[in-house]
Design an enzyme around this catalytic site. Structure first.
Site, mmCIF file in Angstrom:
data_model
loop_
_atom_site.group_PDB
_atom_site.id
_atom_site.type_symbol
_atom_site.label_atom_id
_atom_site.label_comp_id
_atom_site.label_asym_id
_atom_site.label_seq_id
_atom_site.Cartn_x
_atom_site.Cartn_y
_atom_site.Cartn_z
ATOM 1 N N HIS A 53 0.831 -1.213 0.000
ATOM 2 C CA HIS A 53 0.000 0.000 0.000
ATOM 3 C C HIS A 53 0.861 1.256 0.000
ATOM 4 C CE1 HIS A 53 -3.245 -2.582 2.144
ATOM 5 N NE2 HIS A 53 -3.712 -2.286 0.939
ATOM 6 N N CYS A 75 -2.529 0.095 9.648
ATOM 7 C CA CYS A 75 -3.568 -0.843 9.194
ATOM 8 C C CYS A 75 -4.516 -1.226 10.324
ATOM 9 C CB CYS A 75 -2.949 -2.143 8.681
ATOM 10 S SG CYS A 75 -1.698 -1.913 7.448
HETATM 11 N N1 GLY Z 1 -2.647 -9.190 4.677
HETATM 12 C C1 GLY Z 1 -3.005 -7.854 4.412
HETATM 13 C C2 GLY Z 1 -3.563 -7.727 3.041
HETATM 14 O O1 GLY Z 1 -3.022 -8.366 2.157
HETATM 15 O O2 GLY Z 1 -4.501 -7.066 2.794
#
Ligand code: GLY
Length: 257
Positions: free
Chosen positions: A160, A247
């Site tokens: 991300h 996250c």
């Molecule tokens: N494990 C986090 C994702 O891939 O969204």
């Protein structure tokens, strides 16, 4: 007052999505202890915490940042790029409904909240394996009337945008330039991660402090040299699930609708 929303770690976290890291065993009990440490830190920094119950069958549901983007005026329900993560949206929508008007990204758009970095009225949005042009166009249409500017940034080598760059001060970002072109952030002050710690760019800004993983000591020293107040937490287990600190929490001004 700041509101923080987290979610307990799923017992199925070992089946999480992985893109840029190899699968390693995750110690669930240790992960849960570390997650509680993060929750305590959020409370110590003044957040009113809601810790949502586990979603046992949704391996990545602890990563509450991805299914939604919370702004001051609205919350945008995302359409996560990984189909396995789409059912995570429903219960987060319920948790956010008292606080924000809800809007949605729809197909063919896909968007992960981890790709949206907000600085004031600017949303930097990562074009990644999870977030596509259609979603960025939709997000732009939703937020332009609210006077946000959307700046598109290409992300490579990590999951991300916020794996590569996060806010650590009012006008200051922590960045790994190998994963994102710093050109988009030219007007901001940039602190680079230590080269030995490429995964250290993910920090969670809460008020005037930053929550940061304990294991990235060299990058922490860089932050402290810039007089940034750093609260460290152990976060090694969820890192194996390709999740960072941001996250695991939605943090926003809690004014109810
Ligand atoms: N494990 C986090 C994702 O891939 O969204």
């Amino acid at each position: 007052m700041l509101k923080a929303i987290t979610r307990q770690i799923s017992r199925s976290v070992t089946k999480c999505e992985l893109t840029h890291v190899s699968r390693e065993p995750i110690d669930l009990e240790r992960a849960r202890r570390q997650h509680r440490e993060l929750e305590r830190c959020l409370v110590d920094l003044g957040c009113d915490l809601t810790s949502l119950p586990e979603e046992p069958d949704l391996p990545d549901a602890v990563f509450v940042e991805d299914p939604v983007v919370v702004l001051d005026e609205i919350a945008v329900l995302a359409l996560p790029g990984a189909p396995s993560r789409r059912p995570e949206v429903t219960s987060l929508a319920d948790a956010l409904a008292p606080f924000r008007e809800l809007t949605s990204i729809t197909e063919p758009g896909t968007l992960d909240g981890g790709d949206v970095l907000r600085l004031g009225r600017t949303l930097f949005v990562g074009r990644s394996t999870r977030t596509n042009d259609a979603a960025i166009d939709q997000l732009t249409s939703l937020v332009s009337p609210l006077e946000y500017t959307v700046v598109q940034v290409t992300v490579t080598g990590c999951l991300h945008l916020k794996s590569a760059v996060t806010q650590v001060g009012e006008e200051t970002l922590l960045i790994n330039r190998k994963w994102v072109d710093p050109g988009a952030f030219a007007k901001l002050h940039l602190i680079e991660v230590d080269p030995a710690e490429p995964r250290a760019a993910n920090a969670l800004c809460v008020g005037d402090s930053v929550i940061f993983p304990k294991r990235f000591e060299r990058t922490r020293e860089r932050l402290e040299k810039h007089n940034i107040d750093v609260c460290t937490v152990a976060a090694s287990e969820l890192a194996k699930a390709e999740g960072g600190i941001t996250c695991c929490a939605l943090v926003f001004e809690s004014q109810a609708r």
